[in-house]
Design an enzyme around this catalytic site. Structure first.
Site, PDB file in Angstrom:
ATOM      1  N   ASP A 196       0.842  -1.201   0.000  1.00  0.00           N
ATOM      2  CA  ASP A 196       0.000   0.000   0.000  1.00  0.00           C
ATOM      3  C   ASP A 196       0.877   1.251   0.000  1.00  0.00           C
ATOM      4  O   ASP A 196       1.855   1.334   0.753  1.00  0.00           O
ATOM      5  CB  ASP A 196      -0.911   0.018   1.229  1.00  0.00           C
ATOM      6  N   ASN A 204      -2.098  12.978  -3.701  1.00  0.00           N
ATOM      7  CA  ASN A 204      -3.096  13.430  -4.675  1.00  0.00           C
ATOM      8  C   ASN A 204      -3.493  14.873  -4.427  1.00  0.00           C
ATOM      9  O   ASN A 204      -3.677  15.654  -5.365  1.00  0.00           O
ATOM     10  CB  ASN A 204      -4.347  12.532  -4.607  1.00  0.00           C
ATOM     11  N   HIS A 209      -4.694  14.529  -9.596  1.00  0.00           N
ATOM     12  CA  HIS A 209      -4.929  13.139  -9.987  1.00  0.00           C
ATOM     13  C   HIS A 209      -3.961  12.671 -11.078  1.00  0.00           C
ATOM     14  O   HIS A 209      -3.567  11.501 -11.093  1.00  0.00           O
ATOM     15  CB  HIS A 209      -6.371  12.968 -10.456  1.00  0.00           C
ATOM     16  N   ASP A 213      -1.649   9.462 -10.759  1.00  0.00           N
ATOM     17  CA  ASP A 213      -1.593   8.369 -11.729  1.00  0.00           C
ATOM     18  C   ASP A 213      -0.150   8.036 -12.095  1.00  0.00           C
ATOM     19  O   ASP A 213       0.238   6.862 -12.170  1.00  0.00           O
ATOM     20  CB  ASP A 213      -2.371   8.739 -12.998  1.00  0.00           C
ATOM     21  N   GLU A 239      -4.667   2.592  -4.440  1.00  0.00           N
ATOM     22  CA  GLU A 239      -3.206   2.656  -4.337  1.00  0.00           C
ATOM     23  C   GLU A 239      -2.619   1.389  -3.715  1.00  0.00           C
ATOM     24  O   GLU A 239      -1.495   1.404  -3.213  1.00  0.00           O
ATOM     25  CB  GLU A 239      -2.791   3.875  -3.500  1.00  0.00           C
TER      26      GLU A 239
END
Length: 326
Positions: A196, A204, A209, A213, A239
Site C-alpha cells: 500500500d 493526490n 490526480h 496516476d 493505491e
C-alpha cells in the site's frame, strides 16, 4: 516419381479442378508422399511472399513459414505424425477415424520472407486415388492475424489494469485460486504480499490526480522489477497492489518485500505533504501451506492484517504474519 504419376492419373479427368485450385483465393499447397511441393497456388504466393518456382519440387516449403525447421500440418499428415500436432500447434483438432487423419490447427508463423509474424489457421487433408490410397496431401491456409490481435486485446482489457498495465483485480482473484489449488496438490507454500502506498491522499492533494496516476505507474514498475517469471503483480484497488509468490516461504517473501520497499524509496518521488518527504510503501506478508480447498481468501485477510500492522507501526516498513519467522 510413382506417387506423382498416381496423382496425375487420379486427377487426369479433373483438369478444371486443378486449375481452380491454382486460382483459388484461398492459399493452398499440395505435397506428394515424399513431402515435396506439387502445387503452390497464387494466393499462397501472396500470403508468404514466396513464388511457386522457388518451392515446387522441393521439401523446403517450411522455410516460407518458419525461421527454424519444423513440419507443416501437411507434413504431419504425410508422415503419419498427427499425434504430434498438440506439441507443435497452439490450437489443434484431429478429424477422421482412420490412420490418415485430417488435421486442423492454428499457430503463429514467422513468415521470414515478409519479415512479420502472422497467425495462421491451417487445414490439411489427404487426397486419395481411385483405389482409396493416399497420393498427396492438400493444405489450405487462413490469415487470422487481425482477429487474433483483437482477441488478445480483448483478453488484456479483461485481465489488465488500464493505468498501470498490471494484472487487474479479476485476474488476481483467478490466479490466486489457481495457485492455491496447485500449492495444495504439490504441497508447496504460497506467499502473498499486500503493498500500500503511504499517505497517497496527501500526494493526490498536492500533485493532483494526473500526478497521482504517474506515481502509481512508477511504483507499479518498481514492484514488477523485483518479480520472478511465475510471480504475479496486480493492482488490487486504488493505491494498493498485491503480489502472489508461488512456492515461496515467509522468509523468502520477506526478502522480496524488503527489496520492493527499498526500490520504491529509491525512486525518491517527492511527497511534500508528509514528514518523510518521499513516497514510501507499507507491506504485509503472509504465507500458507494449503491443506484444504477454497481457503485462499484467508491468505488475503492474513496479509491485510499484516499490512495494517505495518501502517500502525509507522509506515515505510514490512510486517509479517509471524514476526518471529522473519
Amino acid at each position: 516419381m510413382l506417387q506423382e504419376q498416381e496423382l496425375i492419373e487420379a486427377t487426369q479427368d479433373h483438369g478444371f479442378a486443378l486449375k481452380l485450385m491454382e486460382l483459388l483465393v484461398i492459399p493452398t499447397f499440395v505435397l506428394d508422399l515424399n513431402g515435396k511441393v506439387l502445387i503452390w497456388n497464387r494466393a499462397c504466393e501472396r500470403l508468404t511472399g514466396v513464388q511457386a518456382a522457388e518451392v515446387l519440387g522441393t521439401d523446403e516449403h517450411w522455410r516460407c513459414f518458419y525461421d527454424l525447421p519444423r513440419p507443416t500440418l501437411a507434413d504431419l499428415v504425410v508422415q503419419g505424425r498427427g499425434a504430434e500436432v498438440h506439441r507443435l500447434y497452439d490450437q489443434h483438432v484431429k478429424r477422421g477415424d482412420d490412420g490418415n487423419n485430417s488435421l486442423t490447427a492454428e499457430n503463429w508463423c514467422d513468415m521470414p520472407r515478409l519479415g512479420r509474424r502472422r497467425y495462421i489457421a491451417a487445414d490439411a487433408s489427404p487426397i486419395c486415388g481411385n483405389d482409396g490410397g493416399i497420393v498427396a496431401v492438400v493444405q489450405t491456409l487462413r490469415d487470422l492475424t487481425d482477429e487474433k490481435k483483437a482477441q488478445i486485446a480483448l483478453e488484456q482489457l479483461a485481465t489488465r489494469d488500464g493505468l498501470t498495465g498490471l494484472a487487474n483485480r479479476r485476474c488476481f482473484d483467478q490466479t490466486l485460486q489457481a495457485e492455491w489449488h496447485r500449492a495444495l496438490r504439490q504441497q508447496q507454500p504460497l506467499s502473498l504480499l499486500m503493498v500500500d502506498v503511504d499517505n497517497f491522499k496527501q500526494y493526490n492533494d498536492a500533485y493532483g490526480h494526473l500526478g497521482g496516476d504517474e506515481c502509481l505507474q512508477r511504483i507499479a514498475g518498481a514492484v514488477s522489477s523485483e518479480m520472478r517469471a511465475n510471480d504475479l503483480v496486480a493492482r488490487y484497488g486504488g493505491e494498493e497492489f498485491a503480489v502472489i509468490l508461488p512456492n515461496q516461504s515467509l522468509k523468502g517473501a520477506a526478502i522480496v518485500a524488503e527489496r520492493i520497499r527499498c526500490r520504491v524509496e529509491q525512486l525518491q518521488l517527492p511527497n511534500l505533504g508528509t514528514a518523510k518527504q518521499f513516497v514510501t510503501v507499507s507491506i504485509g506478508a503472509a504465507t500458507a501451506l494449503p491443506a484444504v480447498e477454497n481457503e485462499a481468501n484467508q491468505l488475503v485477510l492474513t496479509a491485510d492484517t499484516a499490512l495494517y500492522r505495518a501502517k500502525h507501526m509507522g509506515r515505510n516498513r514490512i510486517s509479517l504474519t509471524n514476526e518471529a519467522q522473519a
